[in-house]
Design an enzyme around this catalytic site. Structure first.
Site, short mmCIF file in Angstrom:
data_model
loop_
_atom_site.label_atom_id
_atom_site.label_comp_id
_atom_site.label_asym_id
_atom_site.label_seq_id
_atom_site.Cartn_x
_atom_site.Cartn_y
_atom_site.Cartn_z
N GLY A 58 0.87 -1.28 0.04
CA GLY A 58 0.01 -0.09 0.09
C GLY A 58 0.87 1.16 -0.06
O GLY A 58 1.90 1.27 -0.28
N LEU A 97 0.44 3.77 -2.00
CA LEU A 97 0.74 3.56 -3.55
C LEU A 97 1.27 4.80 -3.92
O LEU A 97 0.67 5.80 -3.76
CB LEU A 97 -0.53 3.03 -4.18
CG LEU A 97 -1.12 1.56 -3.64
CD1 LEU A 97 -2.13 1.31 -4.55
CD2 LEU A 97 0.19 0.54 -3.94
N GLY A 99 5.65 4.82 -8.85
CA GLY A 99 6.25 3.68 -9.00
C GLY A 99 5.46 2.54 -8.87
O GLY A 99 5.54 1.63 -9.75
N HIS A 100 4.38 2.24 -7.93
CA HIS A 100 3.27 1.47 -8.11
C HIS A 100 2.58 1.63 -9.47
O HIS A 100 2.11 0.29 -9.79
CB HIS A 100 2.45 1.41 -6.91
CG HIS A 100 3.25 0.96 -5.48
ND1 HIS A 100 3.35 2.03 -4.55
CD2 HIS A 100 3.73 0.06 -5.18
CE1 HIS A 100 4.04 1.46 -3.56
NE2 HIS A 100 4.61 0.17 -3.82
N GLN A 135 7.84 -9.49 7.62
CA GLN A 135 9.00 -8.82 7.00
C GLN A 135 9.64 -7.69 7.83
O GLN A 135 10.61 -7.19 7.52
CB GLN A 135 9.06 -8.64 5.84
CG GLN A 135 8.00 -7.76 5.23
CD GLN A 135 7.70 -7.18 3.64
OE1 GLN A 135 6.94 -8.27 3.35
NE2 GLN A 135 8.40 -6.48 3.13
N GLN A 166 12.17 -2.84 -9.55
CA GLN A 166 13.54 -3.28 -9.56
C GLN A 166 14.30 -2.55 -8.47
O GLN A 166 15.38 -2.78 -8.19
CB GLN A 166 13.95 -2.81 -11.14
CG GLN A 166 15.41 -3.42 -11.36
CD GLN A 166 15.53 -5.09 -11.53
OE1 GLN A 166 14.81 -5.53 -12.27
NE2 GLN A 166 16.43 -5.49 -10.62
N ASP A 208 13.86 -2.70 -5.42
CA ASP A 208 14.14 -3.67 -4.68
C ASP A 208 14.94 -5.04 -5.29
O ASP A 208 14.28 -5.92 -5.49
CB ASP A 208 13.11 -4.08 -3.85
CG ASP A 208 12.16 -3.18 -3.10
OD1 ASP A 208 12.85 -2.65 -2.17
OD2 ASP A 208 11.30 -2.73 -3.45
N GLN A 228 15.44 -8.13 -3.68
CA GLN A 228 14.11 -8.83 -3.56
C GLN A 228 13.55 -9.42 -4.63
O GLN A 228 13.24 -10.84 -4.73
CB GLN A 228 12.98 -8.13 -3.10
CG GLN A 228 11.56 -8.44 -3.13
CD GLN A 228 10.56 -7.40 -2.41
OE1 GLN A 228 10.39 -7.33 -1.21
NE2 GLN A 228 10.21 -6.59 -3.23
O1 PAF Z 1 8.26 -4.74 -2.10
C1 PAF Z 1 7.29 -4.86 -1.10
O2 PAF Z 1 6.20 -4.03 -1.24
C2 PAF Z 1 6.91 -6.10 -0.25
O3 PAF Z 1 8.17 -6.48 0.20
C3 PAF Z 1 6.16 -7.24 -0.81
C4 PAF Z 1 6.72 -7.73 -2.10
C5 PAF Z 1 4.80 -6.71 -1.23
C6 PAF Z 1 5.93 -8.07 0.09
O4 PAF Z 1 5.32 -7.87 1.38
#
Ligand code: PAF
Length: 308
Positions: free
Chosen positions: A40, A42, A45-46, A70, A157, A159, A162
């Site tokens: 969220g 947002l 980028g989102h 996390q 990208q 992250d 990740q």
């Molecule tokens: O990048 C994020 O916003 C979070 O790490 C994700 C991938 C939604 C997992 O909670």
């Protein structure tokens, strides 16, 4: 997306669902599905991830879930921005079909006993600074992938570690899902767009530009090889420790994107230059690709050091 049965009275998009059962009904007959997993808050980028998803699927699902697994002790789980109404408006503007916004109790009815471990890559860089972070990410991402069962999932990208670890999970666990990386979106002054930027005061935001400057300096040093890239980026970030407010570097790393281990001196191909630093109480990360060819100092063709 065609019809759904969860809320027949409305054809409004997005349909906001909170449970696995609602989600299942919403995705019956959904065609090719793209998932954009988010926490969220947002931002632009989102939006770029949603547009990528929109171009590639019949049905776009955005998940919004601030995943407690996390966040480490003392991290920003409690103050992480939760803005579901605004986020739903953003999703509507981007033509998203379904917003999946589960509660913590829906995602973790009991404390999970079985989790997904990232292995060696998960111990490096972000994993070293944030113990347990990638276990939390992979566990929630695998749950979301099972719940939504998308054809593809889109990650930013920004992250970089990740997305590398998620790609590895999908390959290692034979999940039939394409993982798509979307380029990092930047403000005009170069700051990578991030949900955590809202924490920054104006002064902190000005100091935070050192991350982008460090990456740019690193890239400019590419002709000197990996060590020169690291040194150039490190010099800028260390210099910013004198800024007011100061930038407190966490790491500067030039890594092989497949393993996130250090790129050796003779590295060829695309490496990732990644930085992490704290400004005030906000921890920021950023990265850029740096391409090395066989050419090294003294030869005619140099590495690609295109502008950020
Ligand atoms: O990048 C994020 O916003 C979070 O790490 C994700 C991938 C939604 C997992 O909670």
């Amino acid at each position: 997306m065609t019809e759904h049965t969860t809320s027949p009275a409305t054809t409004e998009r997005p349909l906001v669902v909170h449970t696995a059962e609602e989600l299942r009904r919403a995705l019956a007959d959904a065609g090719r599905v793209a998932l954009v997993p988010t926490m969220g808050a947002l931002h632009a980028g989102h939006r770029s991830l949603m547009r990528l998803a929109r171009d590639r699927a019949d049905t776009v699902v955005v998940s919004i879930f601030v995943n407690p697994l996390q966040f480490g002790p003392g991290e920003d789980f409690d103050r992480y921005p939760r803005t579901l109404d605004t986020d739903t408006g953003v999703c509507a503007e981007e033509g998203v079909d379904v917003v999946f916004a589960p509660t913590v109790a829906t995602m973790y009815p009991t404390e999970p006993m079985v989790t997904v471990q990232a292995g060696a890559m998960g111990e490096l860089l972000e994993g070293a600074s944030r113990p347990g972070f990638f276990t939390g990410v992979l566990t929630v991402v695998s749950k979301l992938l099972h719940l939504v069962a998308p054809d593809l999932a889109v990650f930013g990208q920004k992250d970089a570690q990740q997305i590398a670890i998620v790609r590895r999970m999908v390959a290692d666990l034979s999940m039939p899902i394409e993982i798509v990386g979307a380029p990092t979106l930047r403000d005009p002054d170069g700051l990578a767009v991030s949900s955590r930027n809202v924490y920054l005061s104006d002064d902190e935001r000005a100091s935070a530009l050192a991350l982008h400057r460090a990456l740019a300096a690193g890239r400019e040093g590419a002709a000197g090889g990996p060590d020169a890239v690291r040194a150039a980026a490190r010099a800028v970030l260390d210099g910013a420790a004198q800024a007011d407010p100061p930038v407190v570097p966490d790491y500067v790393a030039l890594v092989d994107p497949a393993t996130f281990t250090d790129a050796p001196a003779d590295f060829e191909g695309e490496a990732v230059l990644a930085v992490a630093a704290r400004v005030g109480s906000t921890r920021l990360i950023d990265n850029v690709p740096v391409t090395f060819t066989t050419a090294r100092p003294g030869s005619d063709a140099g590495p690609d050091a295109a502008a950020l």
